[in-house]
Design an enzyme around this catalytic site. Sequence first.
Site, PDB file in Angstrom:
ATOM      1  N   ASP A   9      75.135  10.371  71.686  1.00  0.00           N
ATOM      2  CA  ASP A   9      75.143   9.709  70.375  1.00  0.00           C
ATOM      3  C   ASP A   9      76.221   8.623  70.256  1.00  0.00           C
ATOM      4  O   ASP A   9      77.423   8.905  70.289  1.00  0.00           O
ATOM      5  CB  ASP A   9      75.373  10.736  69.261  1.00  0.00           C
ATOM      6  CG  ASP A   9      74.377  11.895  69.298  1.00  0.00           C
ATOM      7  OD1 ASP A   9      74.014  12.339  70.405  1.00  0.00           O
ATOM      8  OD2 ASP A   9      73.995  12.360  68.213  1.00  0.00           O
ATOM      9  N   GLU A  40      71.366   7.420  67.334  1.00  0.00           N
ATOM     10  CA  GLU A  40      71.108   7.868  65.957  1.00  0.00           C
ATOM     11  C   GLU A  40      72.288   7.666  65.011  1.00  0.00           C
ATOM     12  O   GLU A  40      72.106   7.723  63.792  1.00  0.00           O
ATOM     13  CB  GLU A  40      70.667   9.340  65.935  1.00  0.00           C
ATOM     14  CG  GLU A  40      71.788  10.316  66.207  1.00  0.00           C
ATOM     15  CD  GLU A  40      71.616  11.647  65.483  1.00  0.00           C
ATOM     16  OE1 GLU A  40      70.552  11.898  64.931  1.00  0.00           O
ATOM     17  OE2 GLU A  40      72.589  12.416  65.476  1.00  0.00           O
ATOM     18  N   ASN A  41      73.513   7.462  65.544  1.00  0.00           N
ATOM     19  CA  ASN A  41      74.681   7.252  64.674  1.00  0.00           C
ATOM     20  C   ASN A  41      75.306   5.871  64.903  1.00  0.00           C
ATOM     21  O   ASN A  41      76.467   5.656  64.570  1.00  0.00           O
ATOM     22  CB  ASN A  41      75.746   8.324  64.929  1.00  0.00           C
ATOM     23  CG  ASN A  41      75.210   9.723  64.789  1.00  0.00           C
ATOM     24  OD1 ASN A  41      75.046  10.427  65.789  1.00  0.00           O
ATOM     25  ND2 ASN A  41      74.894  10.119  63.573  1.00  0.00           N
ATOM     26  N   HIS A  69      69.125  11.635  62.246  1.00  0.00           N
ATOM     27  CA  HIS A  69      69.590  10.478  61.457  1.00  0.00           C
ATOM     28  C   HIS A  69      68.684   9.246  61.589  1.00  0.00           C
ATOM     29  O   HIS A  69      69.043   8.169  61.114  1.00  0.00           O
ATOM     30  CB  HIS A  69      71.023  10.101  61.860  1.00  0.00           C
ATOM     31  CG  HIS A  69      72.038  11.094  61.387  1.00  0.00           C
ATOM     32  ND1 HIS A  69      72.392  11.233  60.057  1.00  0.00           N
ATOM     33  CD2 HIS A  69      72.763  12.020  62.059  1.00  0.00           C
ATOM     34  CE1 HIS A  69      73.292  12.192  59.940  1.00  0.00           C
ATOM     35  NE2 HIS A  69      73.531  12.685  61.138  1.00  0.00           N
ATOM     36  N   HIS A 152      67.347  16.962  71.008  1.00  0.00           N
ATOM     37  CA  HIS A 152      68.329  16.755  69.940  1.00  0.00           C
ATOM     38  C   HIS A 152      68.378  18.011  69.081  1.00  0.00           C
ATOM     39  O   HIS A 152      67.485  18.251  68.263  1.00  0.00           O
ATOM     40  CB  HIS A 152      67.928  15.526  69.124  1.00  0.00           C
ATOM     41  CG  HIS A 152      69.026  15.021  68.256  1.00  0.00           C
ATOM     42  ND1 HIS A 152      70.051  14.237  68.740  1.00  0.00           N
ATOM     43  CD2 HIS A 152      69.293  15.193  66.939  1.00  0.00           C
ATOM     44  CE1 HIS A 152      70.879  13.942  67.756  1.00  0.00           C
ATOM     45  NE2 HIS A 152      70.443  14.510  66.656  1.00  0.00           N
ATOM     46  N   HIS A 177      73.292  15.648  69.786  1.00  0.00           N
ATOM     47  CA  HIS A 177      73.463  16.008  68.367  1.00  0.00           C
ATOM     48  C   HIS A 177      74.839  16.600  68.051  1.00  0.00           C
ATOM     49  O   HIS A 177      75.397  16.301  67.022  1.00  0.00           O
ATOM     50  CB  HIS A 177      72.382  16.968  67.858  1.00  0.00           C
ATOM     51  CG  HIS A 177      72.581  17.393  66.428  1.00  0.00           C
ATOM     52  ND1 HIS A 177      72.433  16.512  65.368  1.00  0.00           N
ATOM     53  CD2 HIS A 177      72.943  18.590  65.869  1.00  0.00           C
ATOM     54  CE1 HIS A 177      72.668  17.159  64.221  1.00  0.00           C
ATOM     55  NE2 HIS A 177      72.988  18.416  64.504  1.00  0.00           N
ATOM     56  N   HIS A 179      77.700  16.049  69.509  1.00  0.00           N
ATOM     57  CA  HIS A 179      78.765  15.084  69.807  1.00  0.00           C
ATOM     58  C   HIS A 179      79.872  15.681  70.674  1.00  0.00           C
ATOM     59  O   HIS A 179      80.933  15.093  70.818  1.00  0.00           O
ATOM     60  CB  HIS A 179      79.380  14.499  68.526  1.00  0.00           C
ATOM     61  CG  HIS A 179      78.445  13.644  67.736  1.00  0.00           C
ATOM     62  ND1 HIS A 179      78.873  12.647  66.888  1.00  0.00           N
ATOM     63  CD2 HIS A 179      77.091  13.629  67.671  1.00  0.00           C
ATOM     64  CE1 HIS A 179      77.829  12.067  66.313  1.00  0.00           C
ATOM     65  NE2 HIS A 179      76.739  12.642  66.768  1.00  0.00           N
TER      66      HIS A 179
HETATM   67 FE   FE2 Z   1      74.583  12.467  66.227  1.00  0.00          FE
HETATM   68 FE   FE2 Z   2      71.899  14.444  65.108  1.00  0.00          FE
END
Ligand code: FE2
Ligand code: FE2
Length: 274
Positions: A9, A40-41, A69, A152, A177, A179
């Site tokens: 991520d 996604e981030n 996200h 994820h 997911h 991190h």
């Molecule tokens: Fe994430």
């Molecule tokens: Fe996530």
Amino acid sequence: MLRILFLGDIVGEPGRRAVIDSISRFKQERGVDFVIVNGENSAAGRGITPKITIDLLRAGVAVITTGDHIWDQKDIVPFIDTEPRLLRPMNYPPDTPGHGSIVLDTPKGKVAVANVQGRTFMQPPLENPFLALDAEIARLREQTPVIFVDAHAETTSEKIAIGRFLDGRVSAVVGTHTHTQTADEQIFPGGTAFLCDAGMCGPVESILGREIDPIITRFLTNRPILYPVAKGPVKLHGAIIDIDETTGRALKIERVADLYEPPAPAPGPGNPKA
Ligand SMILES: [Fe+2]
Ligand SMILES: [Fe+2]
């Protein structure tokens, strides 16, 4: 042999900059053929925009995976159908915009990438990821044995179960997911490389990429609070996976945890001290 780099991520501008500045180095110095990132981030910690998608692809990323996200930035909804290299989890209901997998031609043959989201401690509750994968992987295997899956999900158990479920049917399953990188990289007996979580591309002095103090305040007070993306040096977390492209079997998996220091600002009128 085909060498895939997967990065976890990407968190905000610091993560984006580190990834964009590092892709060509990974390709030149470490012989990477194909780059996949979870984005996604990447937009200030929440979702991804069309512009960021284009910036990452132009920098040399082949496919961008996502997760819970994916819809955080409103303009991604009309965009996602125009860019098949940006994936969303495959286990959304039918007719959801976007796609959960892609097959791309490369000089070393076709490479498939698939993205699925877990259901344990995850929102929104999507369709059963195991059933979705069963059907999707069978379809992808008609086109290529080289298949990479971004799983994820929050829990280690669900991600390990997905990896074991797909062992022998895909080249690699890497989780995202949380991190936080796990240290369980391995190749399962059927030839599938696995890592429970890739970790993130985000600031080191942080809590999952966010500033430390607001997150601690949130835990202390139980009240909502803004928690901006942190600053400073970034760790690029992920894995490099070597695959026999004729069989799809993984030959090797190695974790990546490279430190990236942002370049010092150039001296100039607005920056006299630099
Ligand atoms: Fe994430
Ligand atoms: Fe996530």
